[in-house]
Design an enzyme around this catalytic site. Sequence first.
Site, PDB file in Angstrom:
ATOM      1  N   ASP A   1       9.213   2.654   1.798  1.00 42.45           N
ATOM      2  CA  ASP A   1       8.034   3.394   2.248  1.00 42.45           C
ATOM      3  C   ASP A   1       7.918   3.132   3.751  1.00 42.45           C
ATOM      4  OD1 ASP A   1       5.514   4.208   3.037  1.00 42.45           O
ATOM      5  OD2 ASP A   1       4.512   3.545   1.208  1.00 42.45           O
TER       6      ASP A   1
ATOM      7  N   PHE B   1       0.867  -1.181   0.000  1.00 43.35           N
ATOM      8  CA  PHE B   1       0.000   0.000   0.000  1.00 43.35           C
ATOM      9  C   PHE B   1       0.899   1.224   0.000  1.00 43.35           C
ATOM     10  CE2 PHE B   1      -2.305   3.517   1.871  1.00 43.35           C
ATOM     11  CZ  PHE B   1      -3.452   3.522   1.086  1.00 43.35           C
TER      12      PHE B   1
ATOM     13  N   LYS C   1       2.592  10.014   8.503  1.00 42.68           N
ATOM     14  CA  LYS C   1       1.894   9.545   9.691  1.00 42.68           C
ATOM     15  C   LYS C   1       2.506  10.064  10.999  1.00 42.68           C
ATOM     16  CE  LYS C   1      -0.928   5.946   7.790  1.00 42.68           C
ATOM     17  NZ  LYS C   1      -0.581   5.259   6.543  1.00 42.68           N
TER      18      LYS C   1
HETATM   19  C1  LIG Z   1      -0.823   5.556   5.113  1.00 40.60           C
HETATM   20  C2  LIG Z   1       0.193   5.076   4.148  1.00 40.60           C
HETATM   21  C3  LIG Z   1       0.391   5.725   2.915  1.00 40.60           C
HETATM   22  C4  LIG Z   1      -0.467   6.879   2.453  1.00 40.60           C
HETATM   23  O1  LIG Z   1      -0.380   7.991   3.278  1.00 40.60           O
HETATM   24  P1  LIG Z   1      -1.475   9.155   3.145  1.00 40.60           P
HETATM   25  O2  LIG Z   1      -1.045  10.172   4.146  1.00 40.60           O
HETATM   26  O3  LIG Z   1      -2.808   8.548   3.436  1.00 40.60           O
HETATM   27  O4  LIG Z   1      -1.411   9.662   1.751  1.00 40.60           O
HETATM   28  C5  LIG Z   1       1.389   5.238   2.088  1.00 40.60           C
HETATM   29  N1  LIG Z   1       2.154   4.188   2.448  1.00 40.60           N
HETATM   30  C6  LIG Z   1       1.990   3.559   3.624  1.00 40.60           C
HETATM   31  C7  LIG Z   1       2.890   2.415   3.981  1.00 40.60           C
HETATM   32  C8  LIG Z   1       0.996   3.963   4.507  1.00 40.60           C
HETATM   33  O5  LIG Z   1       0.814   3.310   5.659  1.00 40.60           O
END
Ligand SMILES: *Cc1c(COP(=O)(O)O)cnc(C)c1O
Length: 406
Positions: A222, A137, A251
């Site tokens: 990521d 994701f 986050k």
């Molecule tokens: C939450 C998340 C995203 C997306 O972040 P947003 O602030 O919602 O755009 C991308 N990669 C990972 C691993 C995430 O947990």
Amino acid sequence: MAPVPASSHNSLLLPTYARAPIALERGEGAWAETADGRRFLDFGAGIAVNSLGHAHPHLVKTLTEQAQRIWHTSNLYAMPDGEKLARRLCEATFAERVFFTNSGAEANECAIKMARKYHAAKGNPERFHIITFEGAFHGRTLATIAAGGQQKYIDGFGPKVSGFDQVPFDDETALKAAITDETAALMIEPIQGEGGLRSVPMRFLKLLRELCDEHGLLLIFDEIQTGVGRTGKFFAYEHYGVAPDIMSVAKGIGGGFPMGACLATEEAASGMTLGTHGTTFGGNPLAMAVGNAVLDVILEPGFLDHVAQTALRLRQSLAQLKDHHPDVIEEIRGEGLMLGLKLKTLNTDFVAEAREAGLLVVAAGDNVVRLLPPLIIGETEVAEAVARLDKAAGAIEANLKRPAAE
Ligand SMILES: *Cc1c(COP(=O)(O)O)cnc(C)c1O
């Protein structure tokens, strides 16, 4: 079940979320409560965002003081707090360059553009493909849904952004076969968050680094969910002894204030020259003040050790919980305070039962329930959360034992 508030029946918000029928009005530490006084132990932390819990005094003070000075100046002017935060992030990680964003998806967009530009600037514009992994994701923009590769997020939104090649998780042969003369980078979450708390095996992450070095590819981590102390290290890659070339962060770095960052080595960032990228809000003084305040707490000597110790205690208690509820809990997954219960029964039912027991947790893919408490929790919160999880699991078992015809 509490009645659904009337507002969600005639909501003007796009119905893209199945919202739980509670509205949290205030919070303190790991606790949050509704206007009518229902109290919840918050082990979701807004999906790993409220890293220091609700209303942390240092963050509240920093934000209100900054709000009284200046909110926004744009990136047309020097940004002293942004310079300071970038310096601190670089000193504490592999990175040498930083670009601030407002969200995780934007941090990944920056990472993707940077990887493509790196090769283009070296005279290889055909090298724009990025290899990603099943179950990933990376966000909800057009490029990041293509990177994540989940059909349910891609369908109906027109042609999929090209240049993302997905391979199965932890499959060495498929990965090697996918690398071509057009590959720019490999992109991976060290621990899949939305995908269900799957940790990348140590040897596979080391292999990614080796393949990148061998083929001149950039390695993108990521760490939007795993970063900023979540796993008991500042960033999860430290557990592996493998550093990326580019890393996306969001986050937890804002503790609840929307912000993100794309970190990179000087070499990986070498294509991102004057005018090649931009943002109106990214690196805004409010966000930079809060980001620095979050680091004040997380990088304080001993803080991450405390997170790791608390996490160990939670994990041991969860192992016992699994033994007590073998028909409900199949496996404990994850690292640090990013833990998952892989269930035998439906995860969304469990999330609802936990909420009834006064505990907020978050569902993830692969039928997992995620525990992402604020990093400031201690023994009391761990014990209380486990007691409430026990209650939720008991309620699920009671339903299992009921005759099916009921
Ligand atoms: C939450 C998340 C995203 C997306 O972040 P947003 O602030 O919602 O755009 C991308 N990669 C990972 C691993 C995430 O947990």
